[in-house]
Scaffold this active site. Structure first.
Site, PDB file in Angstrom:
ATOM      1  N   TRP A   1       0.690  -1.261   0.235  1.00  0.00           N
ATOM      2  CA  TRP A   1      -0.015   0.004  -0.022  1.00  0.00           C
ATOM      3  C   TRP A   1       0.971   1.300  -0.096  1.00  0.00           C
ATOM      4  O   TRP A   1       0.348   2.257  -0.230  1.00  0.00           O
ATOM      5  CB  TRP A   1      -1.166  -0.033   1.240  1.00  0.00           C
ATOM      6  CG  TRP A   1      -0.364   0.350   2.618  1.00  0.00           C
ATOM      7  CD1 TRP A   1       0.691  -0.388   3.010  1.00  0.00           C
ATOM      8  CD2 TRP A   1      -0.851   1.079   3.508  1.00  0.00           C
ATOM      9  NE1 TRP A   1       0.937   0.004   4.164  1.00  0.00           N
ATOM     10  CE2 TRP A   1       0.184   1.039   4.733  1.00  0.00           C
ATOM     11  CE3 TRP A   1      -1.840   1.914   3.627  1.00  0.00           C
ATOM     12  CZ2 TRP A   1      -0.040   1.620   5.757  1.00  0.00           C
ATOM     13  CZ3 TRP A   1      -2.025   2.758   4.732  1.00  0.00           C
ATOM     14  CH2 TRP A   1      -0.925   2.539   5.860  1.00  0.00           C
TER      15      TRP A   1
ATOM     16  N   GLU B   1      -0.209  -2.523  12.891  1.00  0.00           N
ATOM     17  CA  GLU B   1       0.022  -3.953  12.786  1.00  0.00           C
ATOM     18  C   GLU B   1       0.144  -4.802  14.197  1.00  0.00           C
ATOM     19  O   GLU B   1       0.195  -5.911  14.182  1.00  0.00           O
ATOM     20  CB  GLU B   1       0.976  -4.488  11.867  1.00  0.00           C
ATOM     21  CG  GLU B   1       0.730  -4.176  10.350  1.00  0.00           C
ATOM     22  CD  GLU B   1       1.896  -4.460   9.271  1.00  0.00           C
ATOM     23  OE1 GLU B   1       2.964  -4.571   9.964  1.00  0.00           O
ATOM     24  OE2 GLU B   1       1.449  -4.551   8.262  1.00  0.00           O
TER      25      GLU B   1
ATOM     26  N   LYS C   1       1.877   0.619  16.354  1.00  0.00           N
ATOM     27  CA  LYS C   1       3.221   0.496  15.771  1.00  0.00           C
ATOM     28  C   LYS C   1       3.454   1.843  14.706  1.00  0.00           C
ATOM     29  O   LYS C   1       4.580   2.136  14.659  1.00  0.00           O
ATOM     30  CB  LYS C   1       3.243  -0.848  14.863  1.00  0.00           C
ATOM     31  CG  LYS C   1       4.570  -1.108  14.148  1.00  0.00           C
ATOM     32  CD  LYS C   1       4.440  -2.361  13.275  1.00  0.00           C
ATOM     33  CE  LYS C   1       5.575  -2.728  12.315  1.00  0.00           C
ATOM     34  NZ  LYS C   1       5.366  -3.671  11.454  1.00  0.00           N
ATOM     35  N   GLN C   2       2.323   2.008  14.222  1.00  0.00           N
ATOM     36  CA  GLN C   2       2.542   3.349  13.519  1.00  0.00           C
ATOM     37  C   GLN C   2       1.291   3.862  13.423  1.00  0.00           C
ATOM     38  O   GLN C   2       0.027   3.704  14.023  1.00  0.00           O
ATOM     39  CB  GLN C   2       2.880   2.799  11.960  1.00  0.00           C
ATOM     40  CG  GLN C   2       1.713   1.953  11.547  1.00  0.00           C
ATOM     41  CD  GLN C   2       2.419   1.087  10.129  1.00  0.00           C
ATOM     42  OE1 GLN C   2       2.914   0.043  10.373  1.00  0.00           O
ATOM     43  NE2 GLN C   2       2.351   1.591   9.019  1.00  0.00           N
TER      44      GLN C   2
END
Lengths: 767, 767
Positions: free
Chosen positions: A330, A474, A588-589
């Site tokens: 992506w 994730e 995580k992000q």
């Protein structure tokens, strides 16, 4: 004043990691292939790699990955019978340079042996004009007369992560042209490399052994005389569909190249690069560090833009090697596509053609993955067919030595919407519906069908929900109603309806054919219903914070530091169901913040601020995609210090190359084109404050304090603009060639921009 | 001929595990409390435990667990100043016995010291007539005159897993009665133990120190003379609601007990037990091993049947201690309830009253657990309030030392249906709707509401689905459309509709009140819709196998042995998301087969056979609930050898006590009432072939080869039957007191059974 159009180094620290990092930093590419920043005399041990775009191979059960070609750029020089290497201990001076202006790699190395000094100079580029072609100028000079031996030709010893991919590798010579050919092991696709030189000195012999196909030139070099020649190598594969054997095509290409000569190719190359930079460059006045890093980032993107007509896309590690299986993630639509759609729409459309090409793979995945859905579920890691290269077991567990099950492949369903949104963005920002006509509309409808078929209806709440997914973060797998995912799915359904409406007005015949082909007409009312009733978590009425997924707010508070302190093994993964982050709010992000970024025109600065401030302290930034997402949003709501910090971190990632290159035993090095794109986005969309939608371009600059001026190009609805932002003014110059008057919203004020008539608007710096 | 009404042992191996196991095997109980099979002189180190039903406490953050009472049964004897213990090295003979007929524990131990022999004899029972009361007959004899000291009274040193639970423990004496009282630490509930004796010898002093409240009797025992006395102890807690301080109630009870005397209490106790056995016993001719094991199993169930009016249920480890938090699991409805509904409906109704009592807890859980559902989501581990005692992190990970997240608590949603089905079974098998009227209907409607609110509607498939659950097989978490769960949910919705229909006909006023109270009338059509459209996986058209959950058939084949060979640590758990069984078809315990068992009247022998044969080789039997489920189904389709093997394994589990008692550092020992119930089910429902539904009882015997005759009692619709099965005949004796004629289907043949008129039907052994 520094040269902000090149980087260079005199350092040549040995050791695999240093060699690897320099190979990444100094790589060149032309969309067809990437050539790592290694030196002429290097071999596979020094990680020489000529990585080809769009051709993949699998050996046994190892990861399927892109094919590296035999190295047609090989040249080594021996002095008095001793082969010279820049990594050897007789180097007295070395300098290597990457020229941004034309993606040219240069090196100059001086060797001393028994009182004799020999200096090698070379320059190479991968033709931006003729993508199969690589061109090298090579020369050497001795300070004294000396016996010199030159080996030059094709080195078929290929560095592979999971190879060897080429079987039946053959070496041939056709008169003065060298040729090596092999077949990919999986699909027997032919890969051919031809090489020709215009060598005009010495006595030439040929040597073909140990996978090398070389000329050997012995000469007694005169003192002070420079011996130089040019090398041309061409790579062709069966993917090229040139209507003749690829070996012939390669030979013809190098013969023609030699005939036209170096200067011609360089001129053509430079001309092409001038065009690229003209529209791609961003000038920052007052901040050389930012300027250099951003320009380097843009160079990375321009180098790997797919060849026109190739329907290739850009892998997560671009063409820097075989890491991440050469797969497209992506990353491309979310982080690279914005740069191209705003500066090089002809590249943006190519990226989208890749998704049209791989639609059947996405259809196969929808059918087989999970719950027997319909439509198109794009691959999480996509190669040439669109079948998913992502494994179910991805991450080594240091405790058991086994791989952990992760759900990246089967549950990260937002990928289809990411594709559909980019597809639609191409249309709404260019006004060009040709992409929709050539398959984009089909992609959009199939993505909508996928979401409709995978959504659940909650009768008591009268809404559709998207269950059991992974959002961008994730660490939290298998969650319900992830805000990002639901928003993307809803948008996809909306876009599908808009596409049908557009076709109904403009292309009724094509619409009928498409609906018949997909047998989808009966589903359209359902898509409309789902577009309306699909649940998307709203900002909390009091705090403005959007819950990342259902139940997130109920998770335990923690900090990244606290989690790391709990780790009992340095390599333990924080996610995958039982990881330390899973029961906590640590992500995580960017996830919600990524949504604010993707839908930047739909959320107020207040909502952006509230969510940024909530989520940022809870984010590990364990992905290179995270910092720039936070950077952009920070710029948009006015936290310029943070925005700048994250911008710089993002822009310098490949330049500094300080990332980890081994995760456990898995090599992860390579470039980060998504971060490169993120750096551009933070600069132009963030600090520059550009927001474009189907109706207009808006510019709300928020220059960070160091920046005196920001200049960039914008493409919009087929027309070109130069934007010149200072601390208190914005000048929009509509290109003389533009066809119509545009109203641009500058700092909230509508400004009419006529072709060839720059307009300057004063503004007060936002907050 | 062996005595098949008792067990005994002369072994007294020391070591904590042996002591623990004997404590389980020889335990006695009366529904109010359990008294572990320890000896009079034992203390907390020997795991003496008097575990109380329905009173729980938590200390700090440790597990909440049932409260153990101070030991009112303590007596120790010293010979010549040396305290005697059966675990000491001066024991010359020991025998301990558990009498099945009246749940009486007896011991006889001979000690020798310096030429003198002293023999202790004692017998104890927990009154089946007066549940707060324990009664002990104690005697000793010396072969020579000797100085003997007897300590008898209350030992307040309590063995706890996660205690101490009683704070402010006080010791008092009221004339000759001893009293100890304390308060639970969490809720300050008072627990009192009184003790009285009829001691008539020696010089009595009192000693109260170190949490002991004792009499000290010194005497010079005459040679050959037996000194005996009786002890009465009574336990009361604030749960008893006796309208006076619990200490007073305890004192009054023991004073009254002493006044009436041992023989009176024993006679009352025996009379009660005769009634229990009359209806509970199963006679097996030709197989003493099976007879003893089954009778022992039935004893376990009869001992722990909750006290009438207590609205208590039976914990997974019954009253054998504090293991599994003293919590009630689905075990009760699925494995114990069938025994009681078929033999002691007055106990079955009590078990169900517990679920009515805890309905509010289930409502709270539905609201807070997971997705904000409505209705009743019963606790996976249920204590007195119905709030869930199950942790989210349950299983120690040997690699990290951390606890693994499991979804037992939040995703094992079949529990609500298990409750609703048992609730309805009580009505349909007894014909008595009083349970529905006193709250059962409310439970059923709230369970239906829970499933409706948690089900999702799949519009394109026009069906409801139940997503993200754990079925009985706990190795595969978070699966969709688990056959067992969906079937149970669908049945619950169907039962809810049937309940409403029944009330509409018979109790319209109560129905109106109930619908008003629950504000549920508008939801009833939805329940009907969902009962019809809820998806349940069907047997495969070709193989007859039902897929355990969506995607199960796509999992990897393996074997239990193969998985165990892959283990890198002996204690690694095979489930919990990343365990070795998760990607495979290996299951922990019966799942589809459990469904066939629960809905035994709905599936053909062919389907049962097909699924048994498919799933059995893929089952680890990692739960004590598994073997009997497979055993029952094997009997039903005629695999009698396998059925017998699993029957015997199940029936002997507590008798042999060979199970693991420590899992990691966690003590897991105790009895297995679910397996005890499973043994009865396999014998009577499996080999006996009894299938009862709302319309009639059917009997299709399939006696295993060893069994010459099987005799048992059946309760059905308020009437009583004796069933006598031989290899080729079935005799059904309808009790003389029965009120009507029943048609029983024997081996497919309808047989009219008139009160007091036994009918014998010949049959040919099924397959």
């Amino acid at each position: 004043m520094k040269d902000l159009w090149s980087i260079g180094t005199a350092e040549l620290a040995d050791g695999k990691e240093s060699i690897m990092r320099r190979g990444n930093v100094y790589q060149i590419a032309n969309g067809y292939m990437g050539y790592r920043g290694t030196l002429d005399e290097f071999g596979p041990e020094q990680l020489v790699g000529i990585t080809l775009a769009g051709i993949f191979d699998r050996v046994g059960s190892a990861w399927r990955e892109p094919v590296n070609a035999p190295n047609g750029g090989f040249t080594s020089v021996a002095l008095g019978g001793v082969a010279l290497s820049a990594l050897g201990n007789n180097v007295t001076r070395h300098r290597q340079t990457l020229q941004f202006a034309n993606a040219m790699f240069e090196r100059e190395t001086e060797f001393a042996s028994k009182g004799t000094t020999l200096t090698i100079r070379s320059a190479r580029f991968l033709s931006a004009d003729t993508p199969n072609l690589g061109v090298i100028r090579f020369s050497f000079t001795c300070n004294k007369a000396a016996i010199v031996t030159v080996h030059t030709g094709i080195d078929g010893n290929i560095w592979d992560l999971n190879g060897p991919h080429l079987v039946q590798l053959s070496a041939e010579r056709r008169e003065s042209v060298l040729l090596m050919q092999g077949l990919t092991s999986e699909a027997s696709k032919r890969v051919a490399v031809a090489e020709a030189t215009d060598l005009g000195f010495g006595e030439v012999a040929h040597e073909s052994k140990g996978n090398r196909n070389l000329r050997v030139i012995n000469l007694r070099a005169e003192a002070g005389k420079t011996y130089s020649f040019h090398k041309y190598f061409a790579v062709f594969t069966d993917n090229d569909a040139v209507g003749k054997p690829v070996g012939e095509a390669a030979i013809e290409t190098v013969l023609r190249a030699r005939k036209l000569g170096y200067e011609t190719w360089l001129a053509r190359h430079n001309a092409e690069w001038r065009k690229r930079w003209e529209r791609g460059d961003v000038k920052i006045e007052g901040d050389d560090e930012a300027q250099l890093a951003l320009r380097y980032s843009i160079l990375q993107l321009l180098m790997v833009a797919p060849v026109k007509g190739s329907a290739n896309s850009i892998p997560a590690r671009a063409l820097s090697g075989q890491v991440y299986k050469g797969a497209i993630f992506w990353d491309t639509e979310m982080f690279m596509f914005p740069f191209f759609i705003h500066t090089h729409p002809e590249t943006a459309i190519e990226l989208m053609r890749y998704r049209i090409k791989t639609l059947d793979g996405a259809r196969r995945k929808a059918k087989t993955e999970g719950r027997g859905n319909r439509g198109a579920f794009y691959a999480w890691e996509s190669q040439e067919t669109g079948d998913d290269a992502c494994a179910y077991y991805n991450i080594g567990d240091p405790f058991t030595g086994r791989e952990l099950r992760t759900y990246f492949r089967d549950k990260q369903v937002h990928i289809s919407g990411d594709v559909a949104i980019a597809m639609w963005d191409y249309f709404r920002l260019t006004g060009d519906d040709s992409l929709l006509l050539e398959g984009g509309a089909e992609v959009v409808l199939e993505c909508a069908r996928f979401y409709y078929s995978s959504a659940y209806y909650k009768r008591d709440k009268r809404r559709y929900e998207i269950l059991d997914v992974i959002g961008p973060d994730e660490y939290h797998e298998r969650v319900n109603n992830n805000a990002f995912t639901n928003m993307v799915a809803k948008e996809t359904l909306t876009i599908a309806n808009a596409t049908v409406n557009h076709f109904r007005r403009k292309h009724p015949k094509e619409l009928r054919a498409l609906l018949r082909k997909l047998r989808i007409e009966g589903e359209l009312p359902k898509f409309r219903d789902a577009a309306r009733r699909l649940f998307v978590p709203k900002p909390d009425a009091k705090t403005g914070v959007i819950e990342q997924f259902e139940g997130y707010f109920g998770l335990r508070e923690s900090t990244v530091e606290a989690l790391k302190a709990q780790m009992v093994h340095p390599n333990e993964y924080l996610g995958a169901g039982q990881g330390l982050a899973v029961p906590t709010k640590i992500i995580k992000q960017a996830d919600v913040v990524m949504m604010l970024n993707l839908f930047r025109t739909r959320f107020s600065p207040e909502i952006k601020k509230a969510n940024w401030e909530y989520y940022e302290p809870r984010t590990e930034h364990g992905s290179s995609l995270s910092a720039c997402a936070y950077g952009m949003v920070a710029a948009e709501f006015g936290n310029l210090d943070f925005a700048y910090k994250y911008f710089l971190k993002t822009a310098k990632i490949d330049l500094e190359a300080k990332y980890k290159v081994y995760v456990g035993s898995v090599f992860m090095g390579g470039s980060h084109p998504a971060a490169n794109g993120g750096a551009w986005m933070t600069a132009v969309l963030g600090f520059g404050g550009v927001q474009a939608d189907e109706n207009r371009v808006a510019i709300n600059p928020r220059l960070c304090s160091k920046w005196k001026r920001l200049l960039f190009h914008l493409a919009y609805k087929g027309d070109d603009f130069r934007v010149n932002i200072t601390k208190n003014s914005v000048t929009v110059a509509s290109s003389r060639a533009n066809t119509r008057v545009h109203t641009v919203l500058v700092a909230g004020k509508p400004v009419k921009c006529r072709p060839g008539r720059p307009v300057t608007v004063e503004y007060r710096r936002a907050r």
